[in-house]
Design an enzyme around this catalytic site. Structure first.
Site, PDB file in Angstrom:
ATOM      1  N   LYS A 203       0.975  -1.488   0.097  1.00  0.00           N
ATOM      2  CA  LYS A 203       0.098  -0.314   0.013  1.00  0.00           C
ATOM      3  C   LYS A 203       1.009   1.030  -0.160  1.00  0.00           C
ATOM      4  CE  LYS A 203      -3.524   1.738   2.946  1.00  0.00           C
ATOM      5  NZ  LYS A 203      -4.752   1.757   4.119  1.00  0.00           N
TER       6      LYS A 203
ATOM      7  N   SER B  15      -9.602   1.645   3.021  1.00  0.00           N
ATOM      8  CA  SER B  15      -8.595   2.428   2.407  1.00  0.00           C
ATOM      9  C   SER B  15      -7.937   0.928   1.310  1.00  0.00           C
ATOM     10  CB  SER B  15      -7.852   3.561   2.954  1.00  0.00           C
ATOM     11  OG  SER B  15      -7.390   2.826   3.877  1.00  0.00           O
TER      12      SER B  15
ATOM     13  N   SER C  22      -9.660  -1.039   7.439  1.00  0.00           N
ATOM     14  CA  SER C  22      -8.814  -0.507   5.948  1.00  0.00           C
ATOM     15  C   SER C  22      -8.127  -1.839   5.719  1.00  0.00           C
ATOM     16  CB  SER C  22      -7.968   0.995   6.262  1.00  0.00           C
ATOM     17  OG  SER C  22      -9.049   1.521   6.284  1.00  0.00           O
TER      18      SER C  22
END
Lengths: 99, 492
Positions: free
Chosen positions: B82, B157, B181
């Site tokens: 990420k 997210s 997330s």
């Protein structure tokens, strides 16, 4: 500094605290959305927390010490590689002190 | 072996193939690169990919193996991160314009551990800006699309991390989880996603959102793969003072130990209104499976459940407004060229560099911390957080794990919640309380809706007991393997 109003949130005051410039349309949108969010938060006011300690961390660690050893720090060029403006190994900023 | 076959393999299977010299890391990496180049313009899981660096690392892994010097079972396996996890010399944008040109000067601890294990680290994965959101619609560089239905969000997210695994663009990824997330996007994309206990994985080198809640964790096709990756990245780190000094067991070995009959709790407050019927049916089937395997199912109560979302948004936004103060237009972010003085540099650079949701949350956080409101909001929320923790502590005296859905609904369409913050915030209603209590939790794929959208099962365990949680999750996953079912888009 003016006192914050209770409701709706004084968006000019708080955006200045947060150091975030907002456009007029953002202010308008946030005023109504954040008003709704604050109303939603009111649920918390009904909770009885008398005598309850606050939780800052789920598993707090206290007295975390590091070995007192010299380590290789960043070189100046590494530390400044992402600076938006730099000169002579220093970050350039606008003048802070007024004449 | 054809690349189509390779893409379907789990990390554990790829590791076996490498060990038996049936394949090279270069072949594996090339197969995944080909898949990224074939479909990522549709999925948009990646914000950046250094193909040359990716292949060089794969070749280095093959050289090590040829010399009998492989570093770990992960040596030669591609892992993508990420875009909030630092990799020295690679960009880190956090999907924000304010960090558009930022290059990490150092490795995060998880990155160092992956490098030491020989993993092939490539690609920066999309997210909601600074990990704030549940759909990746808040990325400054455009949303990620759900590989199961391109009109739907992948969750967030860590939507890039979940979509990349679902689209078979990479076998393993890392994300971060502050309120769901990792687990919510895993659920919406039909892959496994795990948030470890707070303090198990170092946060050093992770762009902070809410420091008392953030944890890095794995995404994979199976629970076994998640165990493999978690084992590598866990452990105490002197560079993170909240990292907990505890031993990391061998999750990959423990997962195969026989599972003694356990007690699993269904929190009655989670099964109320707002839950999609197909989600409910799917979870009930999973519960039936556990029952049929000789485990005891009991109803439990977590009375503070409906307080978790407001507590979370007070605490997380307060911590965010403080953490994101570092993006000041002075030291390492972009700077507004309209700024005339120092305060102007802050306000204009942040006004130009931050997206709408980030601004909304920083302002909400600053409000909750401001004079006159601190006691009513922040302190009250921290005290209520204690009650939420106590609820879980009480329940874990009776049960070994808690079963819930991961998300109340399957993946939703773009735009359906983006103008209604509260409705978006409620999509994390089942995941948020575990961050507040610091507990480990995992989302395991447990079926599909009629519209062929994935559904996720969440298992929550007691703190620092990842071994047992993974074992319970593996018992289900090993029999069903819904995470090994590929979306049509991913197939050639």
């Amino acid at each position: 500094m003016s006192e914050p109003e209770s409701s709706p949130m004084n968006i000019d005051y708080v955006s200045n605290l947060a150091r975030i410039e907002l456009s007029e349309s953002e202010k308008k949108k946030f005023r109504s959305q954040l008003g709704d969010v604050l109303k939603y938060f009111e649920k918390l006011q009904e909770v009885n927390v008398e005598g309850v300690d606050p939780t800052a961390h789920a598993f707090p660690c206290f007295n975390v010490w590091d070995q007192d050893q010299v380590k290789e720090p960043f070189r100046v060029d590494q530390a400044l590689q992402n600076a938006p403006q730099s000169r002579n190994d220093q970050i350039v900023v606008p003048k802070v002190v007024e004449e | 072996m054809s690349s189509a076959v390779l893409l379907e393999k789990t990390a554990v299977e790829l590791s076996d193939l490498l060990r038996n010299k049936e394949i090279t890391s270069e072949e594996i990496t090339k197969a995944f690169l080909k898949q990224i180049n074939r479909i990522d313009d549709q999925v948009h899981a990646f914000l950046h990919l250094d193909e040359q660096d990716f292949l060089t690392q794969a070749k280095d892994s093959d050289k090590r193996r040829a010399q009998g010097k492989s570093l770990s079972p992960l040596d030669g396996i591609p892992v993508a991160l990420k875009d909030v996890i630092s990799v020295k010399g690679q960009p880190l944008t956090a999907a924000s314009k304010i960090l558009e040109n930022y290059i990490s000067p150092y490795d995060a601890t998880v990155t160092r551990k992956l490098k030491e294990a020989g993993a092939v680290i490539g690609g920066r994965l999309n997210l909601d800006e600074f990990a704030m959101g549940s759909s990746t619609e808040n990325s400054a560089f455009g949303p990620t699309r759900n590989p199961w239905n391109l009109n739907c969000v992948p969750g967030g997210s860590s939507g890039g991390s979940s979509a990349a695994v679902a689209a078979r663009e990479v076998p393993l990824t890392l994300g971060s989880d502050t309120g769901g997330s990792i687990r919510q996007p895993a659920s919406l994309c039909g892959v496994v996603g795990m948030k470890p206990t707070y303090g198990m994985v170092s946060r050093y080198g992770l762009a902070a959102f809410a420091s008392s809640l953030d944890q890095i964790g794995p995404f994979s096709k199976t629970v076994e793969d998640a165990a493999l990756l978690l084992e590598i990245i866990s452990g105490h780190d002197p560079l993170d003072s909240t990292s907990f000094p505890t031993e990391v067991p061998s999750y990959t070995q423990k997962i195969h130990d026989p599972l003694a009959p356990c007690t699993l709790g269904l929190p009655k407050e989670f099964f109320g209104e707002g839950m999609d019927n197909e989600v409910r049916n799917s979870i009930e089937k999973a519960v039936e499976f556990y029952r049929s395997q000789g485990h005891r199912i009991v109803e439990v109560s977590l009375p503070t459940t409906d307080l978790a979302v407001p507590v979370y948004y007070v605490i997380a936004t307060a911590e965010a407004s403080s953490n994101l103060a570092r993006y000041d237009g002075i030291r390492y972010t972009s700077r507004s060229n309209r700024a005339k003085n120092a305060v102007d540099v802050y306000a204009k650079s942040r006004g130009e560099g931050f997206g709408e949701e980030v601004k909304r949350r920083c302002i909400l956080g600053a409000y909750g911390l401001s004079s006159g409101y601190y006691d009513a909001y922040y302190l009250k929320a921290q005290k209520t957080r204690t009650l939420i923790r106590e609820d879980f502590n009480r329940v874990f005296k009776e049960v070994d794990a808690i079963i819930t859905p991961t998300s109340p609904t399957p993946a939703f369409e773009f735009g359906s919640k983006s103008d209604d913050p509260i409705s978006m915030y409620l999509s994390d209603i089942y995941t948020i309380s575990t961050n507040l209590a610091g507990l480990p939790a995992i989302s395991v794929p447990c079926g599909f809706t009629e519209a062929n959208l994935p559904i996720g099962l969440q298992l929550i365990g007691p703190a620092f007991n990842e071994s047992s949680l993974l074992k319970i999750a593996h018992a289900y996953d090993n029999e069903h393997k819904f995470g090994c079912v590929s979306p049509t888009l991913a197939k050639e």
